[in-house]
Design a protein around this motif. Structure first.
Motif, PDB file in Angstrom:
ATOM      1  N   GLU A  49     131.874  -6.705-103.863  1.00 31.04           N
ATOM      2  CA  GLU A  49     131.009  -6.565-105.036  1.00 31.04           C
ATOM      3  C   GLU A  49     130.038  -7.737-105.171  1.00 31.04           C
ATOM      4  O   GLU A  49     129.809  -8.249-106.269  1.00 31.04           O
ATOM      5  N   ARG A  53     132.204  -9.987-110.303  1.00 30.06           N
ATOM      6  CA  ARG A  53     133.171  -9.030-110.847  1.00 30.06           C
ATOM      7  C   ARG A  53     132.719  -8.545-112.216  1.00 30.06           C
ATOM      8  O   ARG A  53     132.385  -9.336-113.098  1.00 30.06           O
ATOM      9  N   ASN A  54     132.717  -7.214-112.403  1.00 27.16           N
ATOM     10  CA  ASN A  54     132.406  -6.626-113.705  1.00 27.16           C
ATOM     11  C   ASN A  54     133.652  -6.621-114.575  1.00 27.16           C
ATOM     12  O   ASN A  54     134.722  -6.179-114.139  1.00 27.16           O
ATOM     13  N   ASN A  55     133.514  -7.097-115.805  1.00 25.91           N
ATOM     14  CA  ASN A  55     134.623  -7.141-116.751  1.00 25.91           C
ATOM     15  C   ASN A  55     134.517  -5.991-117.752  1.00 25.91           C
ATOM     16  O   ASN A  55     133.436  -5.431-117.964  1.00 25.91           O
ATOM     17  N   CYS A  60     130.101 -10.270-116.806  1.00 25.88           N
ATOM     18  CA  CYS A  60     130.409 -10.360-115.391  1.00 25.88           C
ATOM     19  C   CYS A  60     130.846 -11.780-115.066  1.00 25.88           C
ATOM     20  O   CYS A  60     130.481 -12.727-115.764  1.00 25.88           O
ATOM     21  N   HIS A  68     137.786 -16.126-103.713  1.00 26.01           N
ATOM     22  CA  HIS A  68     138.009 -14.732-103.338  1.00 26.01           C
ATOM     23  C   HIS A  68     138.905 -14.639-102.117  1.00 26.01           C
ATOM     24  O   HIS A  68     139.847 -13.836-102.081  1.00 26.01           O
ATOM     25  N   LYS A 147     123.644  -8.600-107.861  1.00 21.51           N
ATOM     26  CA  LYS A 147     124.194  -7.369-107.288  1.00 21.51           C
ATOM     27  C   LYS A 147     123.105  -6.379-106.879  1.00 21.51           C
ATOM     28  O   LYS A 147     123.404  -5.266-106.445  1.00 21.51           O
ATOM     29  N   SER A 301     140.748   0.592-107.360  1.00 20.19           N
ATOM     30  CA  SER A 301     139.680   0.363-108.332  1.00 20.19           C
ATOM     31  C   SER A 301     140.139   0.930-109.669  1.00 20.19           C
ATOM     32  O   SER A 301     140.068   2.144-109.887  1.00 20.19           O
ATOM     33  N   LYS A 328     140.331 -10.944-106.169  1.00 21.59           N
ATOM     34  CA  LYS A 328     139.325 -11.237-107.205  1.00 21.59           C
ATOM     35  C   LYS A 328     138.047 -10.446-106.935  1.00 21.59           C
ATOM     36  O   LYS A 328     137.000 -10.990-106.583  1.00 21.59           O
ATOM     37  N   SER A 329     138.159  -9.150-107.094  1.00 22.71           N
ATOM     38  CA  SER A 329     137.047  -8.221-106.983  1.00 22.71           C
ATOM     39  C   SER A 329     137.395  -7.033-107.847  1.00 22.71           C
ATOM     40  O   SER A 329     138.560  -6.860-108.230  1.00 22.71           O
ATOM     41  N   ASN A 330     136.425  -6.195-108.158  1.00 23.16           N
ATOM     42  CA  ASN A 330     136.739  -4.952-108.854  1.00 23.16           C
ATOM     43  C   ASN A 330     137.495  -3.988-107.951  1.00 23.16           C
ATOM     44  O   ASN A 330     138.038  -2.985-108.415  1.00 23.16           O
ATOM     45  N   HIS A 331     137.527  -4.271-106.664  1.00 25.62           N
ATOM     46  CA  HIS A 331     138.272  -3.471-105.696  1.00 25.62           C
ATOM     47  C   HIS A 331     139.372  -4.331-105.091  1.00 25.62           C
ATOM     48  O   HIS A 331     139.126  -5.477-104.704  1.00 25.62           O
TER      49      HIS A 331
END
Length: 340
Positions: A49, A53-55, A60, A68, A147, A301, A328-331
């Protein structure tokens, strides 16, 4: 730092300085495997991403490359942050900004294990893709801007793997069902690139985030050929599996493999493909026709499993189902340690 371009504005092999000839440090002593017990190919897949990272609250968070990497690299027991975490051989990634970010991330990985800059190299589908989109769901626009450039890449360890320029595939495009198009088991699908990609000026380069790339490496210790590919399918693949040109893809998954990549795959003994498919329910046997099995049993996810790692090879068991929950990612990252 030098760059060897396979084609202008498209596929780039990020070449780095030669390894120094100084005596190796203790951390550098992890050379290519020399005994049967040491022969393990460590492979990871993650949509990083753009390291943003989107919260849930719309904000973000920017994540550093070292943080990471620490959050996703595991030892043989699936644990992060232990002395048993060894240098990976392949990192298959989606959503990097291009050569610049891929090179920096590769150098941070080298530094993590005490190796000189350039020990890890990167292949990206697009050297410097154009920006697209708006906020990217970040309330801080400066983070959303990070992004706006997206492509896919493969990082590899030059201590264990070699690569020649002729063993890198041309990029291939994902499939896409254009909004308003009738879908009939793939009949409405087209390739996700001009002139059929998102028409608005804000989204006209969005398709570059889905360009796939592959390469065939050689394990230095044994001469074993290894195929690796990275894919990122459009969001629309979630509702209608679409691989392009009137096709729903392999086993109606939306997955297809380009012609050049298929040639490299067929010439390889070990095969690994990492995919952010934006689609749930893709079965582990989907790529069984290539001798590959899917690994990773957990959602990647949120509550959805949309990321997949397919491997042909002897994959070691995983106490955490090949899915790293601390990423530490949205995925969440997937991994497979392959003996050879």
């Amino acid at each position: 730092m030098s760059f060897d371009y396979r084609s202008i504005g498209a596929i780039a092999l990020v070449a780095t300085a030669a390894l120094t000839t100084a005596a190796p440090s203790a951390a550098q002593a992890h050379e290519a495997p020399t005994t049967t017990a040491d022969r393990v190919l460590r492979v990871y897949n993650n949509n990083i991403e753009n390291l943003v990272r989107n919260n849930a609250d719309g904000s973000c968070t920017r994540i550093s490359g070292p943080d990471h990497l620490t959050s996703m690299l595991v030892d043989d027991n699936g644990k992060t942050g232990t002395s048993g975490v060894q240098a990976p051989d392949l990192l298959i990634v989606q959503q990097v900004r291009g050569t610049g970010q891929a090179t920096a991330y590769a150098d941070q990985l080298s530094a993590k294990f005490g190796y000189p800059a350039g020990t890890y190299k990167a292949i990206v589908a697009w050297d410097d893709p154009e920006v697209w989109g708006g906020t990217h769901k970040c309330s801080q626009q400066s983070l959303g801007d990070l992004k706006k450039k997206q492509t896919n890449g493969i990082l590899y360890n030059t201590r264990t793997l070699s690569l020649t320029a002729g063993d890198i595939s041309k990029y291939w495009s994902a499939g896409w069902l254009k909004p308003g198009t009738s879908y009939r088991d793939g009949a409405g699908c087209t390739l996700y690139k001009p002139p059929s990609n998102d028409a608005s000026s804000a989204d006209e380069h969005k398709w570059k985030r889905t360009s796939a790339i592959a390469a065939k490496f050689t394990i230095k210790a044994t001469g074993t050929p290894v195929f690796a590919a990275t894919m990122h399918l459009p969001e629309q693949n979630g509702a209608n599996a679409c691989a392009g040109a009137g096709s729903a893809g392999i086993a109606k998954s939306g997955i297809h493999i380009g012609a050049d990549a298929t040639s490299l795959l067929n010439a390889s003994t070990i095969r690994v493909i990492g995919i952010d498919a934006n689609r749930t329910g893709i079965a582990p046997a989907t790529l069984g026709g290539f001798g590959m099995t899917g690994y990773g049993t957990e959602a990647t996810s949120g509550s959805r499993k949309i990321d997949y790692l397919f491997v042909k090879g002897a994959v070691q068991p995983s106490s955490i189902g090949h899915t790293v929950g601390s990423t530490k990612s949205n995925h969440l990252a997937l991994y497979g340690f392959v003996t050879f």
